[in-house]
Scaffold this motif. Structure first.
Motif, PDB file in Angstrom:
ATOM      1  N   ASN A 309     -25.457  60.840 -63.356  1.00 24.00           N
ATOM      2  CA  ASN A 309     -26.111  60.267 -64.529  1.00 24.00           C
ATOM      3  C   ASN A 309     -25.441  58.924 -64.826  1.00 24.00           C
ATOM      4  N   LEU A 310     -26.249  57.874 -64.935  1.00 26.61           N
ATOM      5  CA  LEU A 310     -25.707  56.542 -65.176  1.00 26.61           C
ATOM      6  C   LEU A 310     -25.544  56.304 -66.673  1.00 26.61           C
ATOM      7  N   LEU A 311     -24.284  56.118 -67.099  1.00 28.38           N
ATOM      8  CA  LEU A 311     -23.970  55.833 -68.491  1.00 28.38           C
ATOM      9  C   LEU A 311     -23.217  54.510 -68.563  1.00 28.38           C
ATOM     10  N   GLU A 312     -22.956  54.054 -69.759  1.00 28.09           N
ATOM     11  CA  GLU A 312     -22.235  52.801 -69.919  1.00 28.09           C
ATOM     12  C   GLU A 312     -20.827  52.893 -69.334  1.00 28.09           C
ATOM     13  N   THR A 313     -20.248  54.083 -69.315  1.00 26.00           N
ATOM     14  CA  THR A 313     -18.895  54.257 -68.793  1.00 26.00           C
ATOM     15  C   THR A 313     -18.850  54.277 -67.274  1.00 26.00           C
ATOM     16  N   GLY A 314     -20.003  54.423 -66.624  1.00 27.65           N
ATOM     17  CA  GLY A 314     -20.058  54.502 -65.171  1.00 27.65           C
ATOM     18  C   GLY A 314     -21.003  55.591 -64.729  1.00 27.65           C
ATOM     19  N   VAL A 315     -20.906  55.994 -63.481  1.00 26.88           N
ATOM     20  CA  VAL A 315     -21.719  57.075 -62.937  1.00 26.88           C
ATOM     21  C   VAL A 315     -20.976  58.393 -63.169  1.00 26.88           C
ATOM     22  N   VAL A 316     -21.576  59.277 -63.942  1.00 25.33           N
ATOM     23  CA  VAL A 316     -20.968  60.566 -64.254  1.00 25.33           C
ATOM     24  C   VAL A 316     -21.504  61.603 -63.266  1.00 25.33           C
ATOM     25  N   LEU A 317     -20.625  62.192 -62.506  1.00 27.84           N
ATOM     26  CA  LEU A 317     -20.974  63.248 -61.554  1.00 27.84           C
ATOM     27  C   LEU A 317     -20.662  64.599 -62.171  1.00 27.84           C
ATOM     28  N   THR A 318     -21.584  65.522 -62.065  1.00 28.64           N
ATOM     29  CA  THR A 318     -21.354  66.889 -62.507  1.00 28.64           C
ATOM     30  C   THR A 318     -21.737  67.833 -61.380  1.00 28.64           C
ATOM     31  N   TRP A 319     -21.084  68.974 -61.322  1.00 28.98           N
ATOM     32  CA  TRP A 319     -21.376  69.971 -60.291  1.00 28.98           C
ATOM     33  C   TRP A 319     -20.988  71.351 -60.794  1.00 28.98           C
ATOM     34  N   GLN A 320     -21.353  72.346 -60.030  1.00 33.77           N
ATOM     35  CA  GLN A 320     -20.998  73.721 -60.354  1.00 33.77           C
ATOM     36  C   GLN A 320     -19.837  74.133 -59.467  1.00 33.77           C
ATOM     37  N   ASP A 321     -18.772  74.557 -60.086  1.00 29.46           N
ATOM     38  CA  ASP A 321     -17.571  74.970 -59.358  1.00 29.46           C
ATOM     39  C   ASP A 321     -17.741  76.411 -58.901  1.00 29.46           C
ATOM     40  N   THR A 322     -17.885  76.604 -57.592  1.00 29.36           N
ATOM     41  CA  THR A 322     -18.103  77.958 -57.061  1.00 29.36           C
ATOM     42  C   THR A 322     -16.849  78.561 -56.454  1.00 29.36           C
ATOM     43  N   ALA A 323     -15.777  77.766 -56.344  1.00 28.84           N
ATOM     44  CA  ALA A 323     -14.552  78.269 -55.725  1.00 28.84           C
ATOM     45  C   ALA A 323     -13.669  78.959 -56.754  1.00 28.84           C
ATOM     46  N   GLU A 324     -12.834  79.867 -56.261  1.00 32.62           N
ATOM     47  CA  GLU A 324     -11.917  80.579 -57.136  1.00 32.62           C
ATOM     48  C   GLU A 324     -10.465  80.207 -56.878  1.00 32.62           C
ATOM     49  N   ASP A 325     -10.215  79.456 -55.822  1.00 27.92           N
ATOM     50  CA  ASP A 325      -8.828  79.252 -55.410  1.00 27.92           C
ATOM     51  C   ASP A 325      -8.538  77.805 -55.040  1.00 27.92           C
ATOM     52  N   ASN A 350     -10.770  73.983 -61.313  1.00 28.66           N
ATOM     53  CA  ASN A 350     -11.866  74.302 -62.236  1.00 28.66           C
ATOM     54  C   ASN A 350     -12.490  73.064 -62.864  1.00 28.66           C
ATOM     55  N   LEU A 351     -12.460  71.974 -62.149  1.00 27.04           N
ATOM     56  CA  LEU A 351     -13.081  70.745 -62.617  1.00 27.04           C
ATOM     57  C   LEU A 351     -14.574  70.798 -62.322  1.00 27.04           C
ATOM     58  N   ALA A 352     -15.399  70.200 -63.167  1.00 28.27           N
ATOM     59  CA  ALA A 352     -16.843  70.194 -62.929  1.00 28.27           C
ATOM     60  C   ALA A 352     -17.471  68.861 -63.304  1.00 28.27           C
ATOM     61  N   GLU A 353     -16.650  67.815 -63.502  1.00 30.27           N
ATOM     62  CA  GLU A 353     -17.196  66.520 -63.889  1.00 30.27           C
ATOM     63  C   GLU A 353     -16.218  65.420 -63.497  1.00 30.27           C
ATOM     64  N   TYR A 354     -16.766  64.289 -63.050  1.00 30.51           N
ATOM     65  CA  TYR A 354     -15.944  63.124 -62.726  1.00 30.51           C
ATOM     66  C   TYR A 354     -16.765  61.872 -63.003  1.00 30.51           C
ATOM     67  N   THR A 355     -16.140  60.834 -63.558  1.00 26.19           N
ATOM     68  CA  THR A 355     -16.819  59.581 -63.848  1.00 26.19           C
ATOM     69  C   THR A 355     -16.315  58.487 -62.923  1.00 26.19           C
ATOM     70  N   ASP A 356     -17.237  57.893 -62.176  1.00 26.51           N
ATOM     71  CA  ASP A 356     -16.920  56.751 -61.320  1.00 26.51           C
ATOM     72  C   ASP A 356     -17.069  55.482 -62.152  1.00 26.51           C
ATOM     73  N   THR A 357     -15.958  54.882 -62.514  1.00 29.07           N
ATOM     74  CA  THR A 357     -15.969  53.690 -63.361  1.00 29.07           C
ATOM     75  C   THR A 357     -15.907  52.399 -62.551  1.00 29.07           C
ATOM     76  N   THR A 358     -16.008  52.498 -61.221  1.00 27.86           N
ATOM     77  CA  THR A 358     -15.840  51.317 -60.361  1.00 27.86           C
ATOM     78  C   THR A 358     -17.144  50.879 -59.707  1.00 27.86           C
ATOM     79  N   THR A 359     -18.286  51.321 -60.224  1.00 26.66           N
ATOM     80  CA  THR A 359     -19.560  50.936 -59.624  1.00 26.66           C
ATOM     81  C   THR A 359     -19.848  49.464 -59.873  1.00 26.66           C
TER      82      THR A 359
END
Length: 495
Positions: A309-325, A350-359
């Protein structure tokens, strides 16, 4: 086998005896990889090229590389002593040039750039050992063997930030700080205190600050030199001299698990190989290897449902964390959808979001996200997403006083077609990297920009497709379907 957390494996629920057989070979016989040099140091494993690098501290000075296919090669020659090495996040070699008193970086072709040559206005002591943290920061030690107070006061663990280009003292007041390493989750920092024959442990804060110094291992015999940490969190330490020279392995709680005697002074250790379960040892003038058992746990499952999702802060990536370890996540980015480079390695479970601020405006990016733990990365990246940048620019004279670097406007939506609010009659059709259409539908004439060239194009009602000038001469104009230059049409003839 269901993946098992590496942190779970080294928990106090298991006794040392019950897990040591799975961690280490029952009988250890170091195998000589290459020999015939004088005093080796600083093994560093490059997983991309499956190469082990190491330094020769005496004549012939230099950094060497070794692969199974090519054998030993001189990577870089020196006129002074070289010591520890590490591989940074971009796959470049960073090295402690003890003779030159600098930290230098080398690309794959051997081109050198100096990163650090002084701290707080003084030339460095002899840089000794070095490690690269997952955030890209470069940590190294500056001990001295000179018997004067000025040099002793400049013994540090220093941290160099290659983005900010700043150097910060993380540890001071230790005489002869030597090998250094992080635990697999990077929440603990280990430092070999060469003078007092002990290993210190520190807690690592989110801002890389160190606190809670404690003596984890004492009474080593003698001179702990290099150190590395295995996938289970065990400390693997090279002892330079004394009755126990060779390698000793301790648990994260400071319990002795294994010894590997060596005949010569042993300087450093590094895990490498396809699964990083081969221990490389520099001892005397030879490089040795020891094969360790396969891990008792596996790489984590891949995240799913990656969205951007493109926001003023950069490209925000979201995903579903399926791993347990997992221990964290690796975010990769591509400009062409084929070649990916590391954007960030986030050491947070257990992260599910990251913002790319270098686009950069007007650029298409494709992202992959991998979970990772000490066994490796998830085998497959998540789904790919394409994200246009904020703005498109064009760079040629289009007539009517429309000149270079005119801004077409803010891209509000992405998809097959996007709308430019700043120029409401402009539409942009992304073709891929460095290509797009500009046109207004009335008249049905526009321009195609591809790479550095512009072509006028028009819409053919007869053929039902867009065409562009393929060849223009004095009396003829050939047009071609977009993307099909091999099938030009002669549409205009005459003067």
């Amino acid at each position: 086998m269901k993946p098992i957390s590496c942190l779970f494996l080294v928990s106090t629920l298991f006794s040392v005896a019950s897990i040591s057989a799975a961690m280490f070979p029952e009988t250890v016989t170091p195998v000589s990889v290459t020999s015939g040099l004088s005093s080796l140091e600083g093994p560093a494993w490059d997983p991309t090229t499956q190469t082990i690098y190491f330094s020769n501290q005496n004549s012939p000075f230099g950094i060497y590389s070794y692969t199974q296919a090519a054998g030993r090669k001189l990577f870089k020659s020196y006129t002074g002593k070289v010591n520890g090495n590490a591989i940074d996040l971009q796959g470049r070699l960073v090295t402690c040039e003890s003779g030159a008193r600098t930290i230098a970086r080398y690309d794959k072709d051997g081109n050198r750039s100096v990163l650090v040559s002084a701290y707080n206005g003084f030339v460095l002591n002899e840089p000794n050992d070095i490690v690269v943290k997952s955030d890209g920061t470069i940590w190294f030690t500056t001990p001295t063997w000179e018997n004067n107070d000025a040099a002793k006061s400049r013994q540090f663990v220093l941290c160099y930030d290659p983005v900010k280009k700043t150097t910060t003292a993380m540890v001071s007041g230790i005489d002869k700080p030597n090998g250094l390493a992080f635990s697999p989750d990077e929440k603990t920092f280990y430092l070999n205190d060469n003078e007092l024959n002990r290993v210190l442990a520190y807690d690592v804060g989110a801002d890389n600050s160190l606190s809670g110094m404690r003596v984890l291992i004492s009474g080593l015999n003698k001179w702990p030199d290099g150190i590395t940490v295995d996938a289970y969190g065990n400390l693997v330490i090279a002892l330079f001299d004394g009755a126990n020279k060779g390698v000793v392995i301790y648990s994260p709680q400071g319990e002795l698990l294994k010894t590997i005697p060596m005949a010569a002074n042993t300087t450093n250790v590094e895990f490498g190989g396809a699964n990083k379960r081969t221990l490389y040892i520099t001892s005397g003038g030879a490089l040795f290897s020891v094969a360790f058992p396969a891990l008792e746990f596996e790489a984590p499952a891949a995240p799913t449902a990656l969205k951007s999702n493109l926001l003023e802060t950069g490209v925000v990536l979201t995903w579903q964390d399926t791993a347990e370890d997992e221990l964290g996540f690796i975010i990769e980015r591509s400009l062409d959808g084929q070649t990916y480079s590391l954007l960030a390695k986030v050491n947070t479970a257990n992260l599910a979001e990251y913002t790319d601020t270098t686009t950069v405006s007007g650029t298409h990016y494709t992202y992959h996200v991998h979970a990772y733990n000490a066994a490796g990365n998830s085998l497959e990246g998540t789904a790919t997403c394409i994200q246009p940048g904020n703005d498109f620019y064009y760079g040629n004279d289009l007539g009517d006083d429309t000149r270079a670097t005119n801004k077409l406007g803010t891209i509000l939506v992405s998809g097959p077609w996007v709308w430019s609010e700043a120029h409401s009659w402009w539409y942009i059709h992304p073709l891929g990297r460095n290509s797009f259409f500009l046109y207004d539908f009335a008249p049905e004439l526009g321009w195609l920009w591809s790479g550095e060239s512009f072509y006028p194009y028009l819409y053919s009602f007869k053929e039902g497709c867009w065409l562009y000038y393929y060849s223009i001469s004095e009396k003829t104009r050939w047009f071609a379907r977009l993307g099909n230059e091999s099938d030009p049409w002669l549409l205009v003839t005459g003067a």
